[in-house]
Write a protein that holds these residues in place. Structure first.
Motif, PDB file in Angstrom:
ATOM      1  N   ASP A 326       0.873  -0.916   0.015  1.00 36.26           N
ATOM      2  CA  ASP A 326      -0.080   0.029   0.086  1.00 36.26           C
ATOM      3  C   ASP A 326       0.797   1.130  -0.083  1.00 36.26           C
ATOM      4  O   ASP A 326       1.634   1.623   0.814  1.00 36.26           O
ATOM      5  CB  ASP A 326      -0.833   0.055   1.332  1.00 36.26           C
ATOM      6  N   PRO A 327       0.920   2.122  -0.953  1.00 35.13           N
ATOM      7  CA  PRO A 327       1.748   3.179  -1.272  1.00 35.13           C
ATOM      8  C   PRO A 327       1.359   4.190   0.001  1.00 35.13           C
ATOM      9  O   PRO A 327       2.223   4.985   0.245  1.00 35.13           O
ATOM     10  CB  PRO A 327       1.483   3.806  -2.507  1.00 35.13           C
ATOM     11  N   ASP A 328       0.132   4.281   0.308  1.00 40.65           N
ATOM     12  CA  ASP A 328      -0.173   4.992   1.395  1.00 40.65           C
ATOM     13  C   ASP A 328       0.545   4.848   2.694  1.00 40.65           C
ATOM     14  O   ASP A 328       0.895   5.791   3.524  1.00 40.65           O
ATOM     15  CB  ASP A 328      -1.768   5.095   1.634  1.00 40.65           C
ATOM     16  N   HIS A 329       0.929   3.696   2.978  1.00 39.98           N
ATOM     17  CA  HIS A 329       1.863   3.463   4.196  1.00 39.98           C
ATOM     18  C   HIS A 329       3.119   4.042   4.012  1.00 39.98           C
ATOM     19  O   HIS A 329       3.645   4.826   5.043  1.00 39.98           O
ATOM     20  CB  HIS A 329       1.820   1.881   4.341  1.00 39.98           C
ATOM     21  N   LEU A 330       3.775   3.957   2.956  1.00 40.86           N
ATOM     22  CA  LEU A 330       5.012   4.502   2.762  1.00 40.86           C
ATOM     23  C   LEU A 330       4.891   5.907   2.660  1.00 40.86           C
ATOM     24  O   LEU A 330       5.870   6.423   3.284  1.00 40.86           O
ATOM     25  CB  LEU A 330       5.670   3.971   1.274  1.00 40.86           C
ATOM     26  N   ALA A 331       3.922   6.648   1.993  1.00 42.76           N
ATOM     27  CA  ALA A 331       3.718   8.028   1.987  1.00 42.76           C
ATOM     28  C   ALA A 331       3.781   8.643   3.502  1.00 42.76           C
ATOM     29  O   ALA A 331       4.491   9.420   3.751  1.00 42.76           O
ATOM     30  CB  ALA A 331       2.632   8.373   1.165  1.00 42.76           C
ATOM     31  N   ALA A 332       3.052   8.072   4.447  1.00 41.84           N
ATOM     32  CA  ALA A 332       2.705   8.543   5.733  1.00 41.84           C
ATOM     33  C   ALA A 332       4.029   8.539   6.414  1.00 41.84           C
ATOM     34  O   ALA A 332       4.552   9.395   7.085  1.00 41.84           O
ATOM     35  CB  ALA A 332       1.642   7.749   6.484  1.00 41.84           C
ATOM     36  N   PHE A 333       4.765   7.386   6.171  1.00 43.95           N
ATOM     37  CA  PHE A 333       6.265   7.233   7.019  1.00 43.95           C
ATOM     38  C   PHE A 333       7.078   8.095   6.461  1.00 43.95           C
ATOM     39  O   PHE A 333       8.051   8.896   6.986  1.00 43.95           O
ATOM     40  CB  PHE A 333       6.537   5.691   6.734  1.00 43.95           C
ATOM     41  N   ALA A 334       7.312   8.034   4.926  1.00 46.41           N
ATOM     42  CA  ALA A 334       8.261   9.052   4.311  1.00 46.41           C
ATOM     43  C   ALA A 334       7.977  10.493   4.730  1.00 46.41           C
ATOM     44  O   ALA A 334       8.932  11.206   4.956  1.00 46.41           O
ATOM     45  CB  ALA A 334       8.285   8.896   3.047  1.00 46.41           C
ATOM     46  N   ASN A 335       6.868  11.049   4.694  1.00 47.70           N
ATOM     47  CA  ASN A 335       6.514  12.514   5.042  1.00 47.70           C
ATOM     48  C   ASN A 335       7.072  12.811   6.504  1.00 47.70           C
ATOM     49  O   ASN A 335       7.478  13.874   6.908  1.00 47.70           O
ATOM     50  CB  ASN A 335       5.014  12.684   4.678  1.00 47.70           C
ATOM     51  N   ALA A 336       6.564  11.899   7.410  1.00 53.51           N
ATOM     52  CA  ALA A 336       6.993  11.917   8.911  1.00 53.51           C
ATOM     53  C   ALA A 336       8.462  12.039   9.034  1.00 53.51           C
ATOM     54  O   ALA A 336       8.757  12.954   9.785  1.00 53.51           O
ATOM     55  CB  ALA A 336       6.101  10.793   9.663  1.00 53.51           C
ATOM     56  N   ALA A 337       9.095  10.983   8.541  1.00 55.19           N
ATOM     57  CA  ALA A 337      10.399  11.199   8.512  1.00 55.19           C
ATOM     58  C   ALA A 337      11.046  12.408   8.063  1.00 55.19           C
ATOM     59  O   ALA A 337      12.105  12.987   8.415  1.00 55.19           O
ATOM     60  CB  ALA A 337      10.917   9.896   7.963  1.00 55.19           C
ATOM     61  N   ALA A 338      10.593  12.926   6.838  1.00 56.03           N
ATOM     62  CA  ALA A 338      11.077  14.180   6.225  1.00 56.03           C
ATOM     63  C   ALA A 338      10.714  15.158   7.022  1.00 56.03           C
ATOM     64  O   ALA A 338      11.831  16.293   7.305  1.00 56.03           O
ATOM     65  CB  ALA A 338      10.507  14.429   4.905  1.00 56.03           C
ATOM     66  N   ALA A 339       9.616  15.470   7.699  1.00 53.98           N
ATOM     67  CA  ALA A 339       9.458  16.351   8.450  1.00 53.98           C
ATOM     68  C   ALA A 339      10.418  16.523   9.818  1.00 53.98           C
ATOM     69  O   ALA A 339      10.920  17.648  10.380  1.00 53.98           O
ATOM     70  CB  ALA A 339       7.993  16.423   9.001  1.00 53.98           C
ATOM     71  N   ARG A 340      10.537  15.396  10.250  1.00 51.92           N
ATOM     72  CA  ARG A 340      11.365  15.273  11.370  1.00 51.92           C
ATOM     73  C   ARG A 340      12.892  15.680  11.131  1.00 51.92           C
ATOM     74  O   ARG A 340      13.520  16.336  11.876  1.00 51.92           O
ATOM     75  CB  ARG A 340      11.588  13.835  12.067  1.00 51.92           C
ATOM     76  N   LEU A 341      13.280  15.330   9.824  1.00 55.92           N
ATOM     77  CA  LEU A 341      14.847  15.704   9.482  1.00 55.92           C
ATOM     78  C   LEU A 341      14.687  17.126   8.749  1.00 55.92           C
ATOM     79  O   LEU A 341      15.729  17.730   8.671  1.00 55.92           O
ATOM     80  CB  LEU A 341      15.090  14.970   8.290  1.00 55.92           C
ATOM     81  N   GLY A 342      13.452  17.930   8.654  1.00 49.62           N
ATOM     82  CA  GLY A 342      13.709  19.115   8.314  1.00 49.62           C
ATOM     83  C   GLY A 342      13.578  19.456   6.876  1.00 49.62           C
ATOM     84  O   GLY A 342      14.241  20.489   6.538  1.00 49.62           O
ATOM     85  N   CYS A 343      13.224  18.593   6.067  1.00 51.93           N
ATOM     86  CA  CYS A 343      13.115  18.678   4.486  1.00 51.93           C
ATOM     87  C   CYS A 343      11.755  18.396   4.180  1.00 51.93           C
ATOM     88  O   CYS A 343      10.802  18.369   4.764  1.00 51.93           O
ATOM     89  CB  CYS A 343      14.177  17.661   3.798  1.00 51.93           C
ATOM     90  N   ALA A 344      11.524  18.811   2.989  1.00 50.81           N
ATOM     91  CA  ALA A 344      10.302  18.872   2.254  1.00 50.81           C
ATOM     92  C   ALA A 344       9.730  17.683   2.030  1.00 50.81           C
ATOM     93  O   ALA A 344      10.433  16.625   2.057  1.00 50.81           O
ATOM     94  CB  ALA A 344      10.428  19.185   0.544  1.00 50.81           C
ATOM     95  N   PRO A 345       8.384  17.442   2.080  1.00 47.55           N
ATOM     96  CA  PRO A 345       7.466  16.092   2.015  1.00 47.55           C
ATOM     97  C   PRO A 345       8.076  15.162   0.863  1.00 47.55           C
ATOM     98  O   PRO A 345       8.553  15.898  -0.440  1.00 47.55           O
ATOM     99  CB  PRO A 345       6.246  16.614   1.820  1.00 47.55           C
ATOM    100  N   ILE A 346       7.979  14.017   0.997  1.00 52.55           N
ATOM    101  CA  ILE A 346       8.191  13.147  -0.110  1.00 52.55           C
ATOM    102  C   ILE A 346       6.985  12.972  -1.025  1.00 52.55           C
ATOM    103  O   ILE A 346       7.238  12.971  -2.196  1.00 52.55           O
ATOM    104  CB  ILE A 346       8.945  11.862   0.457  1.00 52.55           C
ATOM    105  N   ALA A 347       6.042  12.530  -0.365  1.00 46.17           N
ATOM    106  CA  ALA A 347       4.851  12.343  -1.394  1.00 46.17           C
ATOM    107  C   ALA A 347       3.757  13.526  -1.150  1.00 46.17           C
ATOM    108  O   ALA A 347       3.914  14.391  -0.043  1.00 46.17           O
ATOM    109  CB  ALA A 347       4.002  11.108  -0.630  1.00 46.17           C
ATOM    110  N   PRO A 348       2.955  13.776  -2.262  1.00 49.20           N
ATOM    111  CA  PRO A 348       2.169  14.872  -2.310  1.00 49.20           C
ATOM    112  C   PRO A 348       1.090  14.776  -1.156  1.00 49.20           C
ATOM    113  O   PRO A 348       0.854  13.858  -0.671  1.00 49.20           O
ATOM    114  CB  PRO A 348       1.585  14.630  -3.770  1.00 49.20           C
ATOM    115  N   GLU A 349       0.500  15.899  -0.818  1.00 43.72           N
ATOM    116  CA  GLU A 349      -0.562  16.082   0.121  1.00 43.72           C
ATOM    117  C   GLU A 349      -1.832  15.114  -0.301  1.00 43.72           C
ATOM    118  O   GLU A 349      -2.154  15.214  -1.453  1.00 43.72           O
ATOM    119  CB  GLU A 349      -0.799  17.494   0.472  1.00 43.72           C
ATOM    120  N   GLY A 350      -2.087  14.578   0.665  1.00 48.52           N
ATOM    121  CA  GLY A 350      -3.323  13.720   0.401  1.00 48.52           C
ATOM    122  C   GLY A 350      -3.061  12.233  -0.058  1.00 48.52           C
ATOM    123  O   GLY A 350      -3.751  11.409  -0.183  1.00 48.52           O
ATOM    124  N   ALA A 351      -1.618  12.121  -0.251  1.00 48.12           N
ATOM    125  CA  ALA A 351      -1.392  10.736  -0.704  1.00 48.12           C
ATOM    126  C   ALA A 351      -1.728   9.559   0.381  1.00 48.12           C
ATOM    127  O   ALA A 351      -1.646   8.516  -0.028  1.00 48.12           O
ATOM    128  CB  ALA A 351       0.183  10.582  -1.159  1.00 48.12           C
TER     129      ALA A 351
END
Length: 353
Positions: A326-351
């Motif tokens: 499920d790509p939604d699982h990867l999107a939620a994780f990648a965006n959360a990790a990116a936010a923690r590291l201080g960089c732009a989201p990996i997946a688009p909003e709503g993914a």
């Protein structure tokens, strides 16, 4: 008279300790000479045999060479005895396996080897900046660039403990060899790596060392009985299922992991890797296109694994998913990790909705 004189002569030269039953017989060495009998963890000592006075420790190994820089060693502990407690026949079979060689060429094979085996929520980063992971049952270490293959693939050393304990006609359980905990496992892994590199002729000027304690110990697995929200503490990661167990592993600038199991089998595995040499393990397998419309970087969604490579806070960073498709699982994780590291989201909003 001659025997007495010999005993006195040996004692005088410091070699008479055999009289106290401590004759200095040479210790066995294992895994290309990296480990010595009766040193360190339990699997190298007599305690590995439990009640069995006649247990055996054997090894099979092939050392890497300059011409063939791959190798393996397997240390096996075996014993069969009658339990003093209840008289049942007991059988133990334990193994410690080490491999030395480059990561596989094929993407799925590489992801299955590295992500499935060594990036779970129960793994922690190796100390002292060493690129790899470890737990009480084994680990993985990425070797210096001098050991890379001509086509650029990193060479890794892996270690894994396994085993079974059987008692009577119907009882059996997993009983891995005792590596002595994550700290001792790290020392064992690095010792084997140093020997392997020396044999392959790619060792660094100074041997690798473990001098600091292992930190970032993973949290305990947590049972989730209701509809699962914020799995592994990741906001928005919802699996929409019940009766699962999640485990949050490392959460550092270089590594973040999360594992979820359902009915005892892997349900979801997630990892963020930014440590440069550990990232290099995944070079060349993320493709040249975004994983989907609106995603940053490049990546692919396979039948068993997903991978995304993107720049994050100025560093190439890899986001991995296993078990789930499920790509939604990867999107939620990648965006959360990116936010923690201080960089732009990996997946688009709503993914991840």
């Amino acid at each position: 008279m001659l025997i007495s004189a010999l005993v006195l002569a040996l004692a005088g030269t410091g070699l008479g300790t055999w009289a106290a039953d401590t004759w200095p017989w040479p210790k066995e060495r294992y895994c290309w000479g990296a480990w010595e009998e009766d040193s360190g963890p339990g699997f190298l000592g007599d305690e590995a045999f439990g009640e069995d006075d006649d247990g055996a420790r054997t090894s099979e190994e092939t050392a890497p060479t300059r011409q063939r820089p791959t190798g393996s060693c397997e240390l096996t502990i075996a014993g069969d005895y009658k339990s003093r407690h209840d008289g049942d026949e007991v059988s133990i079979r334990q193994q410690v396996s080490v491999t030395y060689g480059p990561v596989p060429k094929a993407a799925e094979d590489r992801l299955a080897m590295v992500q499935d085996g060594f990036l779970g929520g129960d793994m922690v980063p190796l100390p002292d900046g060493l690129p790899g992971t470890v737990n009480g049952g084994g680990g993985l270490l990425v070797l210096p660039k001098s050991c890379d293959t001509p086509d650029g693939r990193p060479t890794v050393v892996t270690m894994d403990a396994s085993g079974t304990y059987a008692s009577g006609p119907s009882y059996s359980q997993n009983d891995p060899a005792d590596l002595g905990g994550a700290q001792q496992a790290a020392v064992l892994l690095v010792a084997a790596a140093n020997r392997g590199m020396a044999a392959a002729g790619c060792e660094p000027d100074e041997p690798l060392r473990v001098s600091s304690p292992v930190y970032d110990l993973p949290g305990n697995p947590e049972d989730i009985y209701g509809a699962s929200e914020d799995v592994c503490g990741i906001r928005g990661l919802s699996l929409g299922t019940e009766d699962i167990t999640d485990q949050t592993g490392a959460v550092t600038r270089d590594l973040q992991t999360c594992s979820v199991r359902g009915d005892g089998v892997p349900y979801l595995q997630l990892a963020m890797v930014a440590q440069p040499r550990l990232v290099a393990v995944f070079d060349g397998i993320a493709g040249e296109r975004p994983v989907a419309r609106g995603w940053r970087g490049t990546g692919s969604l396979g039948e068993d694994h997903a991978i995304v490579r993107a720049d994050c806070a100025g560093r190439p960073t890899t986001f991995l998913m296993g078990a789930s498709t499920d790509p939604d699982h990867l999107a939620a994780f990648a965006n959360a990790a990116a936010a923690r590291l201080g960089c732009a989201p990996i997946a688009p909003e709503g993914a991840a909705r």
